[in-house]
Write a protein that holds these residues in place. Structure first.
Motif, mmCIF file in Angstrom:
data_model
loop_
_atom_site.group_PDB
_atom_site.id
_atom_site.type_symbol
_atom_site.label_atom_id
_atom_site.label_comp_id
_atom_site.label_asym_id
_atom_site.label_seq_id
_atom_site.Cartn_x
_atom_site.Cartn_y
_atom_site.Cartn_z
ATOM 1 N N VAL A 19 31.286 39.136 54.043
ATOM 2 C CA VAL A 19 30.473 38.760 55.198
ATOM 3 C C VAL A 19 30.897 37.382 55.712
ATOM 4 O O VAL A 19 31.056 37.178 56.924
ATOM 5 C CB VAL A 19 28.969 38.788 54.842
ATOM 6 C CG1 VAL A 19 28.127 38.194 55.952
ATOM 7 C CG2 VAL A 19 28.528 40.219 54.544
ATOM 8 N N GLU A 20 31.107 36.439 54.789
ATOM 9 C CA GLU A 20 31.534 35.098 55.207
ATOM 10 C C GLU A 20 32.908 35.128 55.859
ATOM 11 O O GLU A 20 33.137 34.450 56.858
ATOM 12 C CB GLU A 20 31.542 34.146 54.011
ATOM 13 C CG GLU A 20 30.162 33.726 53.599
ATOM 14 C CD GLU A 20 30.151 32.749 52.437
ATOM 15 O OE1 GLU A 20 31.193 32.575 51.761
ATOM 16 O OE2 GLU A 20 29.094 32.139 52.210
ATOM 17 N N ALA A 23 32.484 36.484 59.336
ATOM 18 C CA ALA A 23 31.836 35.490 60.198
ATOM 19 C C ALA A 23 32.822 34.392 60.583
ATOM 20 O O ALA A 23 32.857 33.963 61.737
ATOM 21 C CB ALA A 23 30.623 34.894 59.485
ATOM 22 N N LEU A 64 27.718 30.981 54.437
ATOM 23 C CA LEU A 64 26.418 31.418 54.926
ATOM 24 C C LEU A 64 25.285 30.635 54.271
ATOM 25 O O LEU A 64 24.281 30.346 54.908
ATOM 26 C CB LEU A 64 26.246 32.918 54.687
ATOM 27 C CG LEU A 64 27.208 33.808 55.467
ATOM 28 C CD1 LEU A 64 26.981 35.266 55.120
ATOM 29 C CD2 LEU A 64 27.055 33.592 56.962
ATOM 30 N N GLU A 107 27.370 38.525 65.251
ATOM 31 C CA GLU A 107 26.413 39.506 64.743
ATOM 32 C C GLU A 107 27.100 40.825 64.416
ATOM 33 O O GLU A 107 26.859 41.428 63.367
ATOM 34 C CB GLU A 107 25.310 39.730 65.779
ATOM 35 C CG GLU A 107 24.236 40.683 65.324
ATOM 36 C CD GLU A 107 23.141 40.886 66.358
ATOM 37 O OE1 GLU A 107 22.374 41.856 66.194
ATOM 38 O OE2 GLU A 107 23.041 40.105 67.316
ATOM 39 N N ILE A 110 29.284 40.499 61.210
ATOM 40 C CA ILE A 110 28.465 40.488 59.990
ATOM 41 C C ILE A 110 27.942 41.890 59.707
ATOM 42 O O ILE A 110 27.990 42.364 58.565
ATOM 43 C CB ILE A 110 27.320 39.465 60.113
ATOM 44 C CG1 ILE A 110 27.901 38.050 60.079
ATOM 45 C CG2 ILE A 110 26.286 39.665 59.015
ATOM 46 C CD1 ILE A 110 26.910 36.957 60.411
ATOM 47 N N GLN A 111 27.474 42.567 60.747
ATOM 48 C CA GLN A 111 26.968 43.928 60.555
ATOM 49 C C GLN A 111 28.072 44.857 60.064
ATOM 50 O O GLN A 111 27.864 45.674 59.162
ATOM 51 C CB GLN A 111 26.362 44.469 61.853
ATOM 52 C CG GLN A 111 25.687 45.824 61.679
ATOM 53 C CD GLN A 111 24.509 45.751 60.744
ATOM 54 O OE1 GLN A 111 23.615 44.946 60.936
ATOM 55 N NE2 GLN A 111 24.494 46.583 59.717
#
Length: 120
Positions: A19-20, A23, A64, A107, A110-111
């Protein structure tokens, strides 16, 4: 009597690296667009080009949990003078213009990373 059985909840902590990374990529891409826009639209754009050439995106840092930071800077010595003397805060204007798209892309990134981790 009946019983329900649920699988173990996903370990979201294990998903954090993916996720990081997603992002950071989204922020880096967005900041690159901000830099391009700022270089193309500042009031001295028709001059020597040194101001435009000095506008660069700074890679995202942090995470995050601690907060992600990304920026665009103009390293030419007279960049602050341009802003002060003309009122053209070209970096802020470029960021304002790109921010809605950056937020949407962040967004979505990340999703997508979470969906990939969860197998959706």
């Amino acid at each position: 009597m009946f019983g329900l059985s649920f699988p173990d909840p996903p370990d979201f902590v294990a998903a954090l690296p993916a996720v990081e990374a997603a992002a950071r990529r989204a922020l880096d891409d967005g900041m690159a667009r901000v830099a391009t826009r700022a270089a193309a639209e500042h009031v001295f754009v028709t001059r020597t080009g040194t101001l435009a050439a000095s506008i660069v995106a700074v890679p995202a840092t942090g995470g995050l949990a601690s907060g992600l930071d990304a920026s665009v800077e103009a390293t030419a010595e007279y960049a602050d003078f341009v802003v002060a003397s003309t009122g053209d805060d070209f970096l802020a204007a470029a960021l304002d213009a790109e921010l809605p798209a950056i937020e949407r892309e962040l967004e979505a990134a990340i999703q997508a990373a979470l969906d990939g981790y969860l197998g959706d």
